[in-house]
Design a protein around this motif. Structure first.
Motif, PDB file in Angstrom:
ATOM      1  N   UNK A  55     -12.527  -0.591  32.420  1.00 49.14           N
ATOM      2  CA  UNK A  55     -11.232  -0.606  31.731  1.00 49.14           C
ATOM      3  C   UNK A  55     -10.885   0.841  31.414  1.00 49.14           C
ATOM      4  N   UNK A  56      -9.795   1.333  31.955  1.00 47.46           N
ATOM      5  CA  UNK A  56      -9.533   2.763  31.871  1.00 47.46           C
ATOM      6  C   UNK A  56      -8.080   3.050  31.520  1.00 47.46           C
ATOM      7  N   UNK A  57      -7.895   4.043  30.666  1.00 47.41           N
ATOM      8  CA  UNK A  57      -6.554   4.510  30.318  1.00 47.41           C
ATOM      9  C   UNK A  57      -6.032   5.387  31.454  1.00 47.41           C
ATOM     10  N   UNK A  58      -4.716   5.441  31.592  1.00 53.05           N
ATOM     11  CA  UNK A  58      -4.157   6.264  32.679  1.00 53.05           C
ATOM     12  C   UNK A  58      -4.144   7.749  32.307  1.00 53.05           C
ATOM     13  N   UNK A  59      -3.677   8.086  31.114  1.00 52.99           N
ATOM     14  CA  UNK A  59      -3.592   9.485  30.689  1.00 52.99           C
ATOM     15  C   UNK A  59      -4.876   9.874  29.968  1.00 52.99           C
ATOM     16  N   UNK A  60      -5.636  10.798  30.571  1.00 55.32           N
ATOM     17  CA  UNK A  60      -6.884  11.264  29.994  1.00 55.32           C
ATOM     18  C   UNK A  60      -6.785  12.760  29.699  1.00 55.32           C
ATOM     19  N   UNK A  61      -7.883  13.349  29.247  1.00 53.43           N
ATOM     20  CA  UNK A  61      -7.878  14.768  28.908  1.00 53.43           C
ATOM     21  C   UNK A  61      -7.872  15.641  30.163  1.00 53.43           C
ATOM     22  N   UNK A  62      -7.425  16.894  29.976  1.00 52.26           N
ATOM     23  CA  UNK A  62      -7.502  17.942  31.013  1.00 52.26           C
ATOM     24  C   UNK A  62      -6.823  17.529  32.315  1.00 52.26           C
ATOM     25  N   UNK A  63      -5.725  16.789  32.216  1.00 53.88           N
ATOM     26  CA  UNK A  63      -4.958  16.431  33.409  1.00 53.88           C
ATOM     27  C   UNK A  63      -5.561  15.312  34.235  1.00 53.88           C
ATOM     28  N   UNK A  64      -6.695  14.760  33.800  1.00 59.26           N
ATOM     29  CA  UNK A  64      -7.277  13.635  34.538  1.00 59.26           C
ATOM     30  C   UNK A  64      -6.387  12.407  34.406  1.00 59.26           C
ATOM     31  N   UNK A  65      -6.296  11.632  35.472  1.00 60.81           N
ATOM     32  CA  UNK A  65      -5.591  10.361  35.416  1.00 60.81           C
ATOM     33  C   UNK A  65      -6.549   9.231  35.797  1.00 60.81           C
ATOM     34  N   UNK A  66      -6.254   8.047  35.312  1.00 60.12           N
ATOM     35  CA  UNK A  66      -7.147   6.924  35.508  1.00 60.12           C
ATOM     36  C   UNK A  66      -7.438   6.600  36.963  1.00 60.12           C
ATOM     37  N   UNK A  67      -6.408   6.662  37.818  1.00 59.61           N
ATOM     38  CA  UNK A  67      -6.634   6.321  39.228  1.00 59.61           C
ATOM     39  C   UNK A  67      -7.554   7.332  39.909  1.00 59.61           C
ATOM     40  N   UNK A  68      -7.423   8.609  39.530  1.00 59.69           N
ATOM     41  CA  UNK A  68      -8.315   9.624  40.095  1.00 59.69           C
ATOM     42  C   UNK A  68      -9.763   9.373  39.677  1.00 59.69           C
ATOM     43  N   UNK A  69      -9.959   9.031  38.411  1.00 60.88           N
ATOM     44  CA  UNK A  69     -11.311   8.782  37.909  1.00 60.88           C
ATOM     45  C   UNK A  69     -11.912   7.545  38.576  1.00 60.88           C
ATOM     46  N   UNK A  70     -11.103   6.515  38.777  1.00 61.61           N
ATOM     47  CA  UNK A  70     -11.603   5.307  39.453  1.00 61.61           C
ATOM     48  C   UNK A  70     -12.093   5.651  40.864  1.00 61.61           C
ATOM     49  N   UNK A  71     -11.314   6.434  41.610  1.00 62.70           N
ATOM     50  CA  UNK A  71     -11.726   6.829  42.965  1.00 62.70           C
ATOM     51  C   UNK A  71     -13.043   7.603  42.925  1.00 62.70           C
ATOM     52  N   UNK A  72     -13.174   8.520  41.974  1.00 62.47           N
ATOM     53  CA  UNK A  72     -14.393   9.326  41.875  1.00 62.47           C
ATOM     54  C   UNK A  72     -15.590   8.470  41.466  1.00 62.47           C
ATOM     55  N   UNK A  73     -15.366   7.520  40.555  1.00 64.11           N
ATOM     56  CA  UNK A  73     -16.460   6.649  40.136  1.00 64.11           C
ATOM     57  C   UNK A  73     -16.909   5.718  41.259  1.00 64.11           C
ATOM     58  N   UNK A  74     -15.967   5.196  42.018  1.00 59.99           N
ATOM     59  CA  UNK A  74     -16.340   4.322  43.139  1.00 59.99           C
ATOM     60  C   UNK A  74     -17.139   5.098  44.182  1.00 59.99           C
ATOM     61  N   UNK A  75     -16.741   6.352  44.403  1.00 60.86           N
ATOM     62  CA  UNK A  75     -17.517   7.189  45.324  1.00 60.86           C
ATOM     63  C   UNK A  75     -18.902   7.476  44.755  1.00 60.86           C
ATOM     64  N   UNK A  76     -18.980   7.691  43.454  1.00 62.01           N
ATOM     65  CA  UNK A  76     -20.267   7.992  42.807  1.00 62.01           C
ATOM     66  C   UNK A  76     -21.191   6.779  42.859  1.00 62.01           C
ATOM     67  N   UNK A  77     -20.643   5.588  42.583  1.00 64.29           N
ATOM     68  CA  UNK A  77     -21.462   4.371  42.586  1.00 64.29           C
ATOM     69  C   UNK A  77     -21.718   3.855  43.995  1.00 64.29           C
ATOM     70  N   UNK A  78     -21.024   4.408  44.975  1.00 63.34           N
ATOM     71  CA  UNK A  78     -21.259   4.027  46.360  1.00 63.34           C
ATOM     72  C   UNK A  78     -20.686   2.686  46.747  1.00 63.34           C
ATOM     73  N   UNK A  79     -19.634   2.272  46.073  1.00 59.96           N
ATOM     74  CA  UNK A  79     -19.015   0.997  46.426  1.00 59.96           C
ATOM     75  C   UNK A  79     -17.894   0.656  45.470  1.00 59.96           C
ATOM     76  N   UNK A  80     -17.126  -0.376  45.807  1.00 65.05           N
ATOM     77  CA  UNK A  80     -15.999  -0.761  44.941  1.00 65.05           C
ATOM     78  C   UNK A  80     -16.485  -1.378  43.640  1.00 65.05           C
ATOM     79  N   UNK A  81     -15.867  -0.962  42.552  1.00 65.75           N
ATOM     80  CA  UNK A  81     -16.123  -1.542  41.237  1.00 65.75           C
ATOM     81  C   UNK A  81     -14.787  -2.056  40.707  1.00 65.75           C
TER      82      UNK A  81
END
Length: 428
Positions: free
Chosen positions: A359-385
């Motif tokens: 569950x993620x907010x769209x507007x985060x600190x330092x210009x991060x956005x929720x969709x960008x973080x989701x893509x990075x986390x899915x790459x980090x976990x090695x699969x879709x979450x």
């Protein structure tokens, strides 16, 4: 004067009067000079007009550019204002919902319920004000498509049936399978406001929704047995903060939203009413064409999965939101971990562990956005979450972008029942 020599000597001299010819030449010369002068004057006038027109066109271009910049600025402001205004309200709703899930003494539960009702009122007011502002700023653009009207009316029947029962009113919504062409989201909003007003102002009797199909399209009428509206007051009800009966709840913004939305869609609305005989609000829609429905009845019914033990990762840059989410989800039996961004999130998971849902907010600190973080986390976990985006941003661009990624969007403030239903649906 002409002179002719004679053969035997002498000359014959003749005289011709050229006065008329000289006068004619002088007249022609004067006429030519007059025409030249007029041409020069007119040319100068045209050049001045052209220069003036170009100056006006330049001013109009500058004004148009300034208006577009102002509109863009207003749209950006609305997005920021939506986020900043609804953040604390979102946190408050999460805390109240978590408190309401606990065992409480009756007086305490009554206070919790009153607090929740007050938050609902604040939310409704903010939502209406922001929606009017977005409509005026052009931040909401219609997404026209063909859809079945009866399915939309079925959802409205389910939504408003409890409100009708609570008021002791009969709610009748009848419709035949009919295709219409409109923006389903804006049309739903219009009909919601018609129905909520009808149920609010009708003290006894019924509220009925009728649909009639004709050569000009489909007409939807919301008919109530309320007190009615005098003819000289009917135009006023579509203005902001106009309430003809102060004894009922409401902010006087619903029909102002209806007017703006119907004007944007080009769907005419009508009001037929008189004191003592109720009111009929109606909207006319163009007929649509049947299309293939990929979202029809599912072929496979999934098994509902309990949320007890569900590993949820909450990402939000506001500590209050993190705490509220952890309290709410923890009360549902979930295991909750909270982070402020990507770096904090990956530090919570070691080895092959990963969350069941994010569950993620769209507007985060330092210009991060929720969709960008989701893509990075899915790459980090090695699969879709599975992930759910939570944001106060109602912009069309965000919705389109998330739809393309298959990420559902929940608006702030989050309604706990809506969040629970979405989680259960996603985890089936």
């Amino acid at each position: 004067m002409r002179s002719t020599a004679l053969e035997r000597g002498g000359q014959v001299i003749g005289f011709t009067d050229v006065t008329a010819m000289v006068r004619a030449q002088a007249g022609l010369q004067e006429t030519a000079e007059t025409l030249e002068r007029r041409v020069a004057e007119r040319t100068a006038e045209l050049e001045a007009e052209v220069a003036e027109r170009r100056a006006i066109e330049a001013q109009l271009r500058d004004a148009k550019t300034a208006a577009e910049k102002a509109n863009l600025s207003k749209t950006s402001f609305l997005a920021a204002a939506s986020h900043d205004l609804l953040q604390p309200l979102n946190a408050a709703r999460l805390f109240v919902a978590a408190l309401g899930d606990r065992r409480l003494a009756l007086p305490t539960r009554a206070l919790v319920n009153q607090t929740s009702t007050a938050l609902d009122s604040v939310e409704d007011l903010l939502e209406a004000l922001l929606e009017i502002s977005r409509l005026d700023a052009g931040a909401i653009q219609p997404e026209i498509g063909d859809f079945r009207l009866d399915r939309l009316l079925d959802t409205l029947r389910v939504e408003f049936a409890p409100m009708a029962r609570a008021g002791g009113l009969e709610l009748a919504i009848t419709s035949e399978p009919a295709w219409v062409r409109s923006d389903i989201r804006l049309l739903r909003r219009i009909l919601q406001n018609f129905l909520s007003n009808a149920l609010r102002y009708t003290q006894q009797g019924s509220v009925r929704v009728d649909c009639t199909t004709g050569p000009d399209g489909v007409r939807i009428s919301v008919v109530d047995s309320g007190p009615g509206i005098a003819l000289d007051k009917q135009a006023l009800v579509f203005e902001e903060f106009r309430r003809l009966d102060s004894r009922t709840s409401g902010k006087g913004l619903g029909l102002a939203i209806v007017k703006r939305a119907s004007d944007m869609l080009g769907h005419p609305i009508t009001l037929d009413s008189a004191p003592g005989r109720g009111s009929t609000f109606a909207i006319c829609l163009p007929a649509g064409q049947p299309v293939a429905d990929p979202d029809g009845e599912p072929d496979i019914v999934g098994r509902d999965r309990t949320m007890r033990g569900l590993n949820v990762l909450v990402i939000d840059n506001e500590r209050a939101i993190q705490t509220g989410m952890c309290t709410l989800l923890g009360g549902w039996g979930c295991t909750v971990q909270a982070a402020g961004g990507f770096a904090d999130a990956i530090a919570l998971f070691a080895g092959d562990t990963r969350p069941d849902i994010i569950l993620i907010d769209y507007h985060l600190h330092d210009g991060e956005t929720g969709d960008q973080v989701i893509d990075r986390l899915r790459a980090y976990f090695g699969g879709p979450v599975p992930a759910v985006m939570i944001s106060a941003d109602r912009g069309k661009d965000l919705k389109v972008r998330l739809d393309a990624c298959g990420i559902p969007l929940l608006g702030k403030p989050v309604k706990p029942a809506q969040l629970r239903a979405l989680l259960r649906t996603m985890l089936k």
